[in-house]
Design a protein around this motif. Sequence first.
Motif, PDB file in Angstrom:
ATOM      1  N   UNK A   1       0.831  -1.208   0.000  1.00 18.52           N
ATOM      2  CA  UNK A   1       0.000   0.000   0.000  1.00 18.52           C
ATOM      3  C   UNK A   1       0.864   1.256   0.000  1.00 18.52           C
ATOM      4  N   UNK A   2       1.946   1.232   0.741  1.00 21.84           N
ATOM      5  CA  UNK A   2       2.843   2.389   0.772  1.00 21.84           C
ATOM      6  C   UNK A   2       3.474   2.623  -0.590  1.00 21.84           C
ATOM      7  N   UNK A   3       3.842   1.570  -1.274  1.00 21.68           N
ATOM      8  CA  UNK A   3       4.405   1.707  -2.615  1.00 21.68           C
ATOM      9  C   UNK A   3       3.398   2.352  -3.561  1.00 21.68           C
ATOM     10  N   UNK A   4       2.130   1.925  -3.476  1.00 21.46           N
ATOM     11  CA  UNK A   4       1.079   2.528  -4.302  1.00 21.46           C
ATOM     12  C   UNK A   4       0.901   4.001  -3.955  1.00 21.46           C
ATOM     13  N   UNK A   5       0.939   4.317  -2.667  1.00 19.49           N
ATOM     14  CA  UNK A   5       0.774   5.709  -2.240  1.00 19.49           C
ATOM     15  C   UNK A   5       1.894   6.581  -2.800  1.00 19.49           C
ATOM     16  N   UNK A   6       3.113   6.103  -2.729  1.00 15.70           N
ATOM     17  CA  UNK A   6       4.240   6.896  -3.229  1.00 15.70           C
ATOM     18  C   UNK A   6       4.101   7.164  -4.728  1.00 15.70           C
ATOM     19  N   UNK A   7       3.607   6.199  -5.468  1.00 16.95           N
ATOM     20  CA  UNK A   7       3.367   6.412  -6.892  1.00 16.95           C
ATOM     21  C   UNK A   7       2.280   7.472  -7.103  1.00 16.95           C
ATOM     22  N   UNK A   8       1.232   7.423  -6.280  1.00 12.75           N
ATOM     23  CA  UNK A   8       0.164   8.408  -6.386  1.00 12.75           C
ATOM     24  C   UNK A   8       0.684   9.809  -6.070  1.00 12.75           C
ATOM     25  N   UNK A   9       1.548   9.920  -5.092  1.00 13.36           N
ATOM     26  CA  UNK A   9       2.115  11.227  -4.751  1.00 13.36           C
ATOM     27  C   UNK A   9       2.933  11.773  -5.917  1.00 13.36           C
ATOM     28  N   UNK A  10       3.676  10.909  -6.584  1.00 11.92           N
ATOM     29  CA  UNK A  10       4.439  11.350  -7.764  1.00 11.92           C
ATOM     30  C   UNK A  10       3.497  11.883  -8.838  1.00 11.92           C
ATOM     31  N   UNK A  11       2.379  11.198  -9.041  1.00 13.85           N
ATOM     32  CA  UNK A  11       1.407  11.626 -10.048  1.00 13.85           C
ATOM     33  C   UNK A  11       0.810  12.982  -9.693  1.00 13.85           C
ATOM     34  N   UNK A  12       0.467  13.180  -8.418  1.00 15.21           N
ATOM     35  CA  UNK A  12      -0.104  14.460  -7.994  1.00 15.21           C
ATOM     36  C   UNK A  12       0.911  15.584  -8.130  1.00 15.21           C
ATOM     37  N   UNK A  13       2.156  15.310  -7.795  1.00 15.17           N
ATOM     38  CA  UNK A  13       3.192  16.333  -7.964  1.00 15.17           C
ATOM     39  C   UNK A  13       3.332  16.736  -9.433  1.00 15.17           C
ATOM     40  N   UNK A  14       3.310  15.743 -10.324  1.00 15.41           N
ATOM     41  CA  UNK A  14       3.462  16.030 -11.752  1.00 15.41           C
ATOM     42  C   UNK A  14       2.269  16.806 -12.296  1.00 15.41           C
ATOM     43  N   UNK A  15       1.064  16.432 -11.879  1.00 15.84           N
ATOM     44  CA  UNK A  15      -0.144  17.029 -12.447  1.00 15.84           C
ATOM     45  C   UNK A  15      -0.482  18.395 -11.857  1.00 15.84           C
ATOM     46  N   UNK A  16      -0.060  18.644 -10.617  1.00 14.75           N
ATOM     47  CA  UNK A  16      -0.475  19.876  -9.940  1.00 14.75           C
ATOM     48  C   UNK A  16       0.698  20.784  -9.580  1.00 14.75           C
ATOM     49  N   UNK A  17       1.901  20.382  -9.912  1.00 16.84           N
ATOM     50  CA  UNK A  17       3.049  21.190  -9.549  1.00 16.84           C
ATOM     51  C   UNK A  17       3.237  21.308  -8.054  1.00 16.84           C
TER      52      UNK A  17
END
Length: 255
Positions: free
Chosen positions: A159-175
């Motif tokens: 679950x933590x691995x999935x969360x870290x990937x999601x955080x990367x996506x949010x950083x990329x999409x929202x700056x």
Amino acid sequence: MTKRIGITNQKGGVSKTTNTINVAGGLADRGLDVLAIDMDPQGYLTHRLGFKEAYKADSPNFADALNSPSDYDIRNLVVTHDEYDLLPANIDMFHLEQELIGSGMRPRLRLSDVLESVDDWDVMVIDSPPSLGPLNDNVVLAAENLLVPVEADESSQLALTHLLRQLDTLEDNYGAAIDILGVIVSNVSYPLDNEQQSSIDWYEDRFEGRVPVWIIRSRAALKRAVKSGGSVFADDAEDVDMAAVYAEIGEEVAP
């Protein structure tokens, strides 16, 4: 400026609400003005702190504010707890979450819009829902400072691995610039079995030199404090060694 801290993990059963209650309590015990925010439609934080009626309240409520941020002042929705203030969840947030799914990027900034220019508190501690949906994204983007509760098992590692990937996506999409302030390994029972030891080693290796990894042992007194509607820092709470760990967390993340 008010510091915002999100307590998030999409996996259920990792003590997000227990950690929110006690991190907020530890910060308040340091003399800070604290607002706890319940972003989980299930309202566990709201219920645990004794505000069941607020969870079922008609308009205006937190769901209304998230639906139309410019129309509501969340200061008018806050209730007072013995240790800190609370912005309670509302049952209508279930409907809101469904409406936000597939609604594009802007709905993931609703909480940011709601909290814009609200600086009445030193720190806000936000309890997130157990999902990677739009409400959890709202928490991450509004806070940008995260504490991640986990358990000492393989499913929490995944679950933590999935969360870290999601955080990367949010950083990329929202700056956004999202920081993990620490990992809280909850419900740890000693002596450690092989899975628990292996998982704790994995967390410590993964975050070595980057952020702290705190161990919260399973304690009956900790559970009783939450059940009675407060943190381990409440005036009527029993003495428990985990208070020292939550005090350490408070010291680390305090503004």
